[in-house]
Motif scaffolding. Structure first.
Motif, PDB file in Angstrom:
ATOM      1  N   ASP A   1      42.962  41.343  28.259  1.00 58.69           N
ATOM      2  CA  ASP A   1      43.602  42.706  28.810  1.00 58.69           C
ATOM      3  C   ASP A   1      42.681  43.738  29.345  1.00 58.69           C
ATOM      4  OD1 ASP A   1      45.802  44.003  29.519  1.00 58.69           O
ATOM      5  OD2 ASP A   1      45.983  45.444  27.364  1.00 58.69           O
ATOM      6  N   LEU A   2      41.834  43.144  30.292  1.00 56.50           N
ATOM      7  CA  LEU A   2      40.672  44.090  30.839  1.00 56.50           C
ATOM      8  C   LEU A   2      41.638  44.828  31.929  1.00 56.50           C
ATOM      9  CD1 LEU A   2      37.999  41.674  31.252  1.00 56.50           C
ATOM     10  CD2 LEU A   2      38.096  43.290  29.601  1.00 56.50           C
ATOM     11  N   PRO A   3      40.972  46.263  32.302  1.00 53.81           N
ATOM     12  CA  PRO A   3      41.576  46.947  33.389  1.00 53.81           C
ATOM     13  C   PRO A   3      41.159  46.213  34.915  1.00 53.81           C
ATOM     14  CG  PRO A   3      39.616  47.808  32.318  1.00 53.81           C
ATOM     15  CD  PRO A   3      39.915  46.843  31.411  1.00 53.81           C
ATOM     16  N   ARG A   4      41.941  46.764  35.703  1.00 54.10           N
ATOM     17  CA  ARG A   4      41.568  46.147  36.982  1.00 54.10           C
ATOM     18  C   ARG A   4      40.396  46.899  37.633  1.00 54.10           C
ATOM     19  NH1 ARG A   4      43.555  46.860  42.569  1.00 54.10           N
ATOM     20  NH2 ARG A   4      44.434  44.757  43.257  1.00 54.10           N
ATOM     21  N   PRO A   5      39.386  46.324  38.162  1.00 54.70           N
ATOM     22  CA  PRO A   5      38.350  46.597  38.846  1.00 54.70           C
ATOM     23  C   PRO A   5      38.712  47.852  39.798  1.00 54.70           C
ATOM     24  CG  PRO A   5      37.869  44.334  38.868  1.00 54.70           C
ATOM     25  CD  PRO A   5      39.290  44.689  38.638  1.00 54.70           C
ATOM     26  N   LYS A   6      38.009  49.034  39.412  1.00 54.33           N
ATOM     27  CA  LYS A   6      38.193  50.146  40.274  1.00 54.33           C
ATOM     28  C   LYS A   6      38.072  50.051  41.837  1.00 54.33           C
ATOM     29  CE  LYS A   6      37.277  53.390  36.485  1.00 54.33           C
ATOM     30  NZ  LYS A   6      36.445  54.512  35.903  1.00 54.33           N
ATOM     31  N   LEU A   7      37.192  49.457  42.144  1.00 59.23           N
ATOM     32  CA  LEU A   7      36.882  49.377  43.560  1.00 59.23           C
ATOM     33  C   LEU A   7      37.434  47.891  44.284  1.00 59.23           C
ATOM     34  CD1 LEU A   7      33.005  50.327  43.990  1.00 59.23           C
ATOM     35  CD2 LEU A   7      35.097  51.522  44.569  1.00 59.23           C
ATOM     36  N   MET A   8      38.139  47.237  43.453  1.00 59.03           N
ATOM     37  CA  MET A   8      38.655  45.897  44.117  1.00 59.03           C
ATOM     38  C   MET A   8      39.491  45.967  45.257  1.00 59.03           C
ATOM     39  SD  MET A   8      41.086  43.048  41.868  1.00 59.03           S
ATOM     40  CE  MET A   8      41.315  41.636  42.761  1.00 59.03           C
ATOM     41  N   ASP A   9      40.108  46.832  45.563  1.00 60.44           N
ATOM     42  CA  ASP A   9      41.060  47.005  46.781  1.00 60.44           C
ATOM     43  C   ASP A   9      40.071  47.171  47.968  1.00 60.44           C
ATOM     44  OD1 ASP A   9      43.177  46.298  45.636  1.00 60.44           O
ATOM     45  OD2 ASP A   9      44.074  48.457  45.489  1.00 60.44           O
ATOM     46  N   VAL A  10      38.927  47.870  47.687  1.00 60.75           N
ATOM     47  CA  VAL A  10      37.987  48.314  48.860  1.00 60.75           C
ATOM     48  C   VAL A  10      36.978  47.114  49.088  1.00 60.75           C
ATOM     49  CG1 VAL A  10      36.079  49.740  49.553  1.00 60.75           C
ATOM     50  CG2 VAL A  10      38.117  50.681  48.543  1.00 60.75           C
ATOM     51  N   ALA A  11      36.376  46.546  47.848  1.00 62.88           N
ATOM     52  CA  ALA A  11      35.266  45.743  47.829  1.00 62.88           C
ATOM     53  C   ALA A  11      35.829  44.278  48.386  1.00 62.88           C
ATOM     54  CB  ALA A  11      34.615  45.531  46.256  1.00 62.88           C
ATOM     55  N   VAL A  12      36.868  43.879  47.794  1.00 57.16           N
ATOM     56  CA  VAL A  12      36.894  42.351  48.086  1.00 57.16           C
ATOM     57  C   VAL A  12      37.331  42.171  49.498  1.00 57.16           C
ATOM     58  CG1 VAL A  12      38.582  40.469  47.841  1.00 57.16           C
ATOM     59  CG2 VAL A  12      37.750  41.757  45.905  1.00 57.16           C
ATOM     60  N   PRO A  13      38.116  43.130  50.458  1.00 57.54           N
ATOM     61  CA  PRO A  13      38.388  42.903  51.837  1.00 57.54           C
ATOM     62  C   PRO A  13      36.809  43.200  52.447  1.00 57.54           C
ATOM     63  CG  PRO A  13      40.055  44.243  50.867  1.00 57.54           C
ATOM     64  CD  PRO A  13      38.983  43.958  49.823  1.00 57.54           C
ATOM     65  N   ALA A  14      36.124  43.912  51.980  1.00 60.90           N
ATOM     66  CA  ALA A  14      34.797  44.265  52.830  1.00 60.90           C
ATOM     67  C   ALA A  14      33.866  43.124  52.373  1.00 60.90           C
ATOM     68  CB  ALA A  14      33.983  45.654  52.052  1.00 60.90           C
ATOM     69  N   ASN A  15      33.845  42.538  51.304  1.00 65.73           N
ATOM     70  CA  ASN A  15      32.896  41.459  50.802  1.00 65.73           C
ATOM     71  C   ASN A  15      33.175  40.069  51.879  1.00 65.73           C
ATOM     72  OD1 ASN A  15      31.386  43.015  49.484  1.00 65.73           O
ATOM     73  ND2 ASN A  15      32.555  42.682  47.476  1.00 65.73           N
ATOM     74  N   ARG A  16      34.721  39.853  51.974  1.00 62.18           N
ATOM     75  CA  ARG A  16      35.034  38.775  52.826  1.00 62.18           C
ATOM     76  C   ARG A  16      34.596  38.890  54.343  1.00 62.18           C
ATOM     77  NH1 ARG A  16      40.867  38.348  49.860  1.00 62.18           N
ATOM     78  NH2 ARG A  16      39.900  36.828  48.048  1.00 62.18           N
ATOM     79  N   ASN A  17      34.094  40.259  54.594  1.00 62.47           N
ATOM     80  CA  ASN A  17      33.315  40.581  55.871  1.00 62.47           C
ATOM     81  C   ASN A  17      31.817  40.923  55.641  1.00 62.47           C
ATOM     82  OD1 ASN A  17      33.487  40.554  58.712  1.00 62.47           O
ATOM     83  ND2 ASN A  17      33.314  42.617  58.616  1.00 62.47           N
TER      84      ASN A  17
END
Length: 233
Positions: free
Chosen positions: A210-226
């Motif tokens: 039951d871990l919290p969602r990573p705070k930067l996920m919505d920013v980091a994942v799209p950026a990292n896919r580029n």
């Protein structure tokens, strides 16, 4: 010339970055660089008289932004990423069993180890295993997003990583307890999440985190896919 990994740390995301260098010329590889530290990392490369030839990602990170695109633009290094992580701008889309060659005689073996994410990979070089979030010192990465699977992670670690020589050094992608390196033998015997557990026991353990969602996920994942650049392609 230095042949041991150079380990660098980002305190904000507890991320490890690694620089590997060839003893037979000045080629170097960097693994999982963090955007806020691109100047630090290049300073290490320049200080040692190295030439950065490859930038490797273990997966598309959710907790920090990579500097892979920036480093590629500044050095001409090739971006190398797991083919299953959806990072289209990279020159090298890696598959299980691939070899990344650098220097005159160096190669890095590519191991597909799904579980933390569907595309996650580990890299093996000179008895050193760079595990990203697949295997941590005394633990493992979470499995509850980006195509993660506790079943797949258990199989990746116990079937592929634990099959390596016990003396293989484990260099994790993260650490939260001040631990920087381990070994396959130690992890097989002592890893708090995996050692001595059956697959059903491990799956039950991971599902109860039951871990919290990573705070930067919505920013980091799209950026990292580029490759960490602001606008995705």
């Amino acid at each position: 010339m230095q042949v041991n990994p150079i380990q660098l740390f980002d305190a904000e995301s507890s991320t490890y970055t690694y620089i590997l260098s060839s003893p037979d010329n000045r080629d170097a590889v960097i693994i999982d660089p963090v955007d806020r530290h691109w100047e630090r990392d290049l300073a290490h490369v320049e200080r040692l008289g190295l030439t950065l030839t490859h930038v490797l990602e273990t997966h598309a990170h959710a907790d920090h932004v990579t500097s892979a695109g920036r480093l590629r633009a500044l050095t001409g290094a090739k971006a190398c990423v797991p083919s299953g992580c959806g990072i289209p701008p990279a020159e090298m889309q890696l598959e299980d069993g691939d070899l990344i060659e650098f220097g005159q005689h160096e190669h890095i073996a590519v191991l597909h180890t799904p579980g933390h994410t569907a595309g996650s990979m580990c890299y093996l070089w000179r008895g050193n295993l760079f595990t990203g979030d697949t295997l941590l010192v005394g633990g493992c990465g979470r499995t509850d997003f980006q195509g993660g699977s506790a079943e797949a992670l258990y199989d990746s670690v116990t079937g592929k990583l634990f099959a390596l020589d016990d003396a293989t050094r484990v260099w994790p992608g993260h650490d939260y307890k001040g631990q920087s390196v381990s070994s396959i033998g130690w992890e097989k015997r002592h890893n708090a999440r995996l050692a001595g557990r059956s697959k059903p026991e491990f799956v039950a353990l991971m599902s109860a985190l039951d871990l919290p969602r990573p705070k930067l996920m919505d920013v980091a994942v799209p950026a990292n896919r580029n490759l960490g650049l602001a606008h995705s392609v």
